[in-house]
Design a protein around this motif. Structure first.
Motif, PDB file in Angstrom:
ATOM      1  N   PHE A 191      -2.740  -3.417   3.498  1.00 19.39           N
ATOM      2  CA  PHE A 191      -2.022  -4.684   2.611  1.00 19.39           C
ATOM      3  C   PHE A 191      -1.897  -4.650   1.725  1.00 19.39           C
ATOM      4  O   PHE A 191      -3.114  -3.831   1.189  1.00 19.39           O
ATOM      5  CB  PHE A 191      -2.929  -5.970   3.272  1.00 19.39           C
ATOM      6  N   LEU A 234      -1.213  -6.790  -2.235  1.00 17.19           N
ATOM      7  CA  LEU A 234      -0.296  -7.967  -2.579  1.00 17.19           C
ATOM      8  C   LEU A 234       0.344  -6.921  -3.734  1.00 17.19           C
ATOM      9  O   LEU A 234       0.020  -6.325  -5.052  1.00 17.19           O
ATOM     10  CB  LEU A 234      -1.794  -8.716  -3.021  1.00 17.19           C
ATOM     11  N   ALA A 286      -6.394 -13.220   0.022  1.00 17.68           N
ATOM     12  CA  ALA A 286      -5.694 -12.908   0.707  1.00 17.68           C
ATOM     13  C   ALA A 286      -6.844 -12.475   1.814  1.00 17.68           C
ATOM     14  O   ALA A 286      -6.316 -12.451   3.849  1.00 17.68           O
ATOM     15  CB  ALA A 286      -5.518 -11.361   0.424  1.00 17.68           C
ATOM     16  N   GLU A 329       1.792  -3.304   4.940  1.00 14.08           N
ATOM     17  CA  GLU A 329       2.367  -4.360   5.460  1.00 14.08           C
ATOM     18  C   GLU A 329       2.241  -5.382   3.832  1.00 14.08           C
ATOM     19  O   GLU A 329       1.131  -5.499   2.767  1.00 14.08           O
ATOM     20  CB  GLU A 329       1.571  -5.966   5.856  1.00 14.08           C
ATOM     21  N   TRP A 367       2.627  -8.590   0.527  1.00 12.55           N
ATOM     22  CA  TRP A 367       2.367 -10.076   0.439  1.00 12.55           C
ATOM     23  C   TRP A 367       2.388 -10.041  -1.297  1.00 12.55           C
ATOM     24  O   TRP A 367       2.067  -9.562  -1.945  1.00 12.55           O
ATOM     25  CB  TRP A 367       0.735  -9.903   0.869  1.00 12.55           C
ATOM     26  N   SER A 402       3.505 -15.973  -0.731  1.00 12.35           N
ATOM     27  CA  SER A 402       2.776 -15.887   0.500  1.00 12.35           C
ATOM     28  C   SER A 402       1.795 -16.410   0.992  1.00 12.35           C
ATOM     29  O   SER A 402       1.763 -16.823   1.748  1.00 12.35           O
ATOM     30  CB  SER A 402       3.530 -14.794   0.998  1.00 12.35           C
TER      31      SER A 402
END
Length: 280
Positions: A101, A103, A123, A221, A223, A227
């Protein structure tokens, strides 16, 4: 020396441990061989090669070893930084991590450890993690605080600068070794917890060709901070450090060479130390 840690968050943790979730927080930093320049009072990173923070490599390797030993383990990578930081995640995925993930934020660079930990904690609250692994520090700003602050914000126990990590068979207890002056400190803690990795914990591996090819099939992914429910004002309000400007150290004056016989040179040196340097 042995310590036992515990928190309300850890004590209330009671889900099954057949599957263990490991979360590795990593950072992208300038290569130690990079030539750092300063432009307009700021660091100029144009043309600089960036790599995974070396201390975070110990954290990734430890997660991989836990997975190899226990079997049913998922390794998740998390980083905070600009678009280019995705390359650090790809490096970790190539080694064997399962998902990542990112950020994405172009101005949070890790120079403020509290701000970084604040955003990372938001997160992590969306992810499941039994053990959170970080490097003990980034080699760019050398704050050595982010992992510890992260644990406090998450209300979790933490063990810093760990050189050996053991997990109980049921996965609910961790024993960590850390070097202290004159010996080794042994710390026992319930899961979940935060661990920061020190050099000596393990020897990081290189990615295999198979691992590199497998990156394209793994999940990365993105973010945004929005979000996570964070507003620009809330983010800026968390900063504890403000850099006004960055400068290079002043140039040192040229060395003074005293000529002549040793006795005379020594007498002249003492005179300079007393009258000019004023250190005697």
């Amino acid at each position: 020396m042995m310590w036992r840690l515990g928190t309300s968050a850890a004590d209330s943790f009671d889900r099954g441990m057949d599957d263990m979730n490991l979360l590795v927080v990593l950072k992208q930093v300038p290569d130690t061989d990079a030539q750092i320049r300063i432009k307009d009072g700021k660091l100029d990173t144009s043309g600089v090669k960036f790599v995974v923070n070396p201390y975070d490599e110990f954290a990734i390797e430890e997660a991989l070893r836990i997975k190899e030993k226990r079997g049913e383990v998922k390794i998740t990578l998390l980083t905070l930084g600009p678009k280019r930081a995705v390359e650090a995640l790809k490096s970790g995925l190539a080694l064997g991590a399962d998902e990542a993930f990112h950020l994405v934020h172009e101005t949070i660079d890790g120079s403020d450890p509290y701000l970084s930990a604040f955003v990372l904690a938001k997160a992590i609250q969306k992810l499941e993690a039994d053990i959170i692994l970080c490097g003990k520090q980034g080699i760019d700003y050398y704050c050595e605080q982010t992992g510890i602050i992260l644990a406090e914000l998450l209300n979790l126990p933490h063990v810093a600068v760990v050189t050996k990590l053991e997990i109980s068979d049921d996965g609910k207890q961790v024993t960590a070794h850390r070097e202290i002056d004159g010996g080794i400190e042994v710390v026992e803690s319930p899961v979940p917890l935060v661990v920061t990795a020190q050099k000596g914990l393990n020897e990081p591996r290189y990615a295999s060709l198979k691992g590199i090819m497998a990156v394209r099939t793994k999940k990365i992914e993105e973010w945004s901070l929005q979000s996570l429910g964070l507003t620009p004002d809330e983010i800026s309000g968390q900063a504890r450090v403000n850099y006004e400007s960055v400068t290079t150290p002043p140039s040192k004056p040229p060395a003074k060479i005293i000529q002549g016989e040793a006795r005379d040179a020594a007498r002249e040196l003492v005179k300079i130390l007393i009258e000019e340097a004023k250190v005697i």
